[in-house]
Design a protein around this motif. Sequence first.
Motif, short mmCIF file in Angstrom:
data_model
loop_
_atom_site.label_atom_id
_atom_site.label_comp_id
_atom_site.label_asym_id
_atom_site.label_seq_id
_atom_site.Cartn_x
_atom_site.Cartn_y
_atom_site.Cartn_z
N ASP A 1 0.39 -1.26 -0.08
CA ASP A 1 0.21 -0.53 -0.04
C ASP A 1 1.03 0.95 -0.53
N PHE A 2 0.67 1.99 -1.01
CA PHE A 2 1.52 3.04 -1.01
C PHE A 2 1.96 4.47 0.35
N ARG A 3 0.83 4.35 0.52
CA ARG A 3 0.81 4.71 1.66
C ARG A 3 1.22 4.25 2.87
N CYS A 4 1.06 2.65 3.25
CA CYS A 4 1.91 2.31 4.76
C CYS A 4 3.14 2.62 4.27
N PRO A 5 3.13 2.94 6.21
CA PRO A 5 4.44 3.53 6.29
C PRO A 5 5.47 2.14 6.47
N ALA A 6 5.16 0.94 6.96
CA ALA A 6 6.10 -1.05 6.91
C ALA A 6 7.00 -1.09 5.38
N CYS A 7 5.59 -0.47 4.70
CA CYS A 7 5.47 -1.30 3.14
C CYS A 7 6.93 0.17 2.65
N LYS A 8 7.11 1.36 3.57
CA LYS A 8 8.14 1.84 2.42
C LYS A 8 9.73 1.42 3.38
N SER A 9 9.57 1.63 4.72
CA SER A 9 10.87 0.92 5.25
C SER A 9 11.02 -0.81 4.65
N PHE A 10 9.66 -1.91 4.10
CA PHE A 10 10.70 -2.61 3.89
C PHE A 10 11.41 -1.92 1.63
N GLU A 11 10.76 -1.63 1.47
CA GLU A 11 11.39 -0.95 -0.16
C GLU A 11 12.86 -0.68 0.04
N ASP A 12 12.59 0.46 1.09
CA ASP A 12 13.90 1.16 1.29
C ASP A 12 14.70 -0.16 1.55
N ALA A 13 14.89 -0.89 2.70
CA ALA A 13 15.92 -1.68 2.95
C ALA A 13 16.16 -2.69 1.65
N TYR A 14 15.48 -2.75 1.10
CA TYR A 14 15.25 -3.40 0.53
C TYR A 14 15.42 -3.86 -0.99
N ARG A 15 15.21 -2.77 -1.62
CA ARG A 15 14.43 -1.90 -2.83
C ARG A 15 16.18 -2.33 -4.18
N SER A 16 17.25 -2.43 -3.50
CA SER A 16 18.53 -2.11 -4.30
C SER A 16 18.84 -3.71 -4.66
N THR A 17 18.61 -4.52 -3.43
CA THR A 17 18.98 -6.46 -3.01
C THR A 17 17.76 -6.77 -4.25
N ILE A 18 16.24 -6.12 -4.33
CA ILE A 18 15.48 -6.20 -5.66
C ILE A 18 15.39 -6.29 -6.74
N HIS A 19 16.07 -4.96 -7.07
CA HIS A 19 16.48 -4.39 -8.32
C HIS A 19 17.76 -5.26 -9.53
N GLU A 20 18.68 -5.79 -8.58
CA GLU A 20 19.80 -6.50 -8.67
C GLU A 20 19.38 -7.79 -9.12
N LEU A 21 18.38 -8.67 -7.95
CA LEU A 21 18.02 -9.94 -8.61
C LEU A 21 17.28 -9.44 -10.00
N THR A 22 16.41 -9.17 -9.92
CA THR A 22 15.18 -8.94 -10.77
C THR A 22 16.50 -8.50 -11.95
N ASP A 23 17.16 -7.54 -11.94
CA ASP A 23 17.92 -7.02 -12.86
C ASP A 23 18.49 -8.30 -13.80
N SER A 24 19.33 -9.32 -12.78
CA SER A 24 19.99 -9.90 -13.49
C SER A 24 19.40 -11.45 -13.88
N GLY A 25 18.12 -11.64 -13.24
CA GLY A 25 17.51 -12.93 -14.04
C GLY A 25 16.99 -13.71 -12.96
N LYS A 26 17.55 -13.49 -12.15
CA LYS A 26 16.99 -14.02 -11.09
C LYS A 26 16.14 -14.61 -9.90
N LEU A 27 14.89 -13.34 -10.30
CA LEU A 27 14.20 -13.23 -9.62
C LEU A 27 13.26 -12.32 -10.53
N LYS A 28 11.75 -12.97 -10.18
CA LYS A 28 10.76 -12.12 -10.69
C LYS A 28 10.00 -11.60 -9.68
#
Length: 258
Positions: free
Chosen positions: A98-125
């Motif tokens: 939920d874009f208004r959810c503070p917990a969602c922002k905390s998750f995104e801030d912590a995991y954003r770069s890792t998720i991008h790295e894994l999706t860009d490398s084709g290992k994660l969808k």
Amino acid sequence: MSEKNREGKRTARERLAVERERQKAADKRRRALIVGASVVCVLGLAAVVGVVAANAGMDDGSESSGPVVGPSGAQGKDGLAIPVGKESAKSTLTVWEDFRCPACKSFEDAYRSTIHELTDSGKLKVQYHLATIIDGNMGGTGSRNAANAAACAQDVGKFVPYHDVLYRNQPPEIEDAFAKNSKLLELAAKVDGLDTPAFRKCVEDGTHNSWVDKSNKAFQKGGFSGTPTVLLNDKNIYQDQTMTPAKLKQMVEAAAKG
């Protein structure tokens, strides 16, 4: 002032007071966890569990009318998931947010770069599902309007950068800034090539509002405890207090190697 109006205002004040106390408690827990993990820069997935518990969400009664128009490329049951990454990836991360959810922002801030790295490398969808529980809890339409705008961005292949911009610029939970299309369009200007007449019309017309409502109903029927709900290959990893970006990366890379 009528007794009904006084009661309505009193109820609203009480709800806001409870929300403020809940947020203070969540902030205190978050600060304690961050301090304890500062040496290794780890933010556990359960850092904001207090926010999650309160975000069970209820229908706010503002259901949109009109046909259900899903964004381009939507997948999954009833076409309610926005996919990111290669279909051939061996691991799937399902995120209810939920874009208004503070917990969602905390998750995104912590995991954003890792998720991008894994999706860009084709290992994660990733399969993103959008919910509007804060609208239901706090009132307003910011969750829905932001989700609609993100779906509009998906139509032109800009979901990921706009998704990230929304979280980086998330207003305080009690401030329904995303309810204003002008704010959503202002943020769209931060994404190259997104602020077009077609995108503006999609946002202002609420083209995907009914689709967002349908997605939120699916969330409510899913039996989830709150947002974000994060599933790796159908296993709820958000409930794992030992989870870190490094651990997620290790699990995905192990799966990729077979």
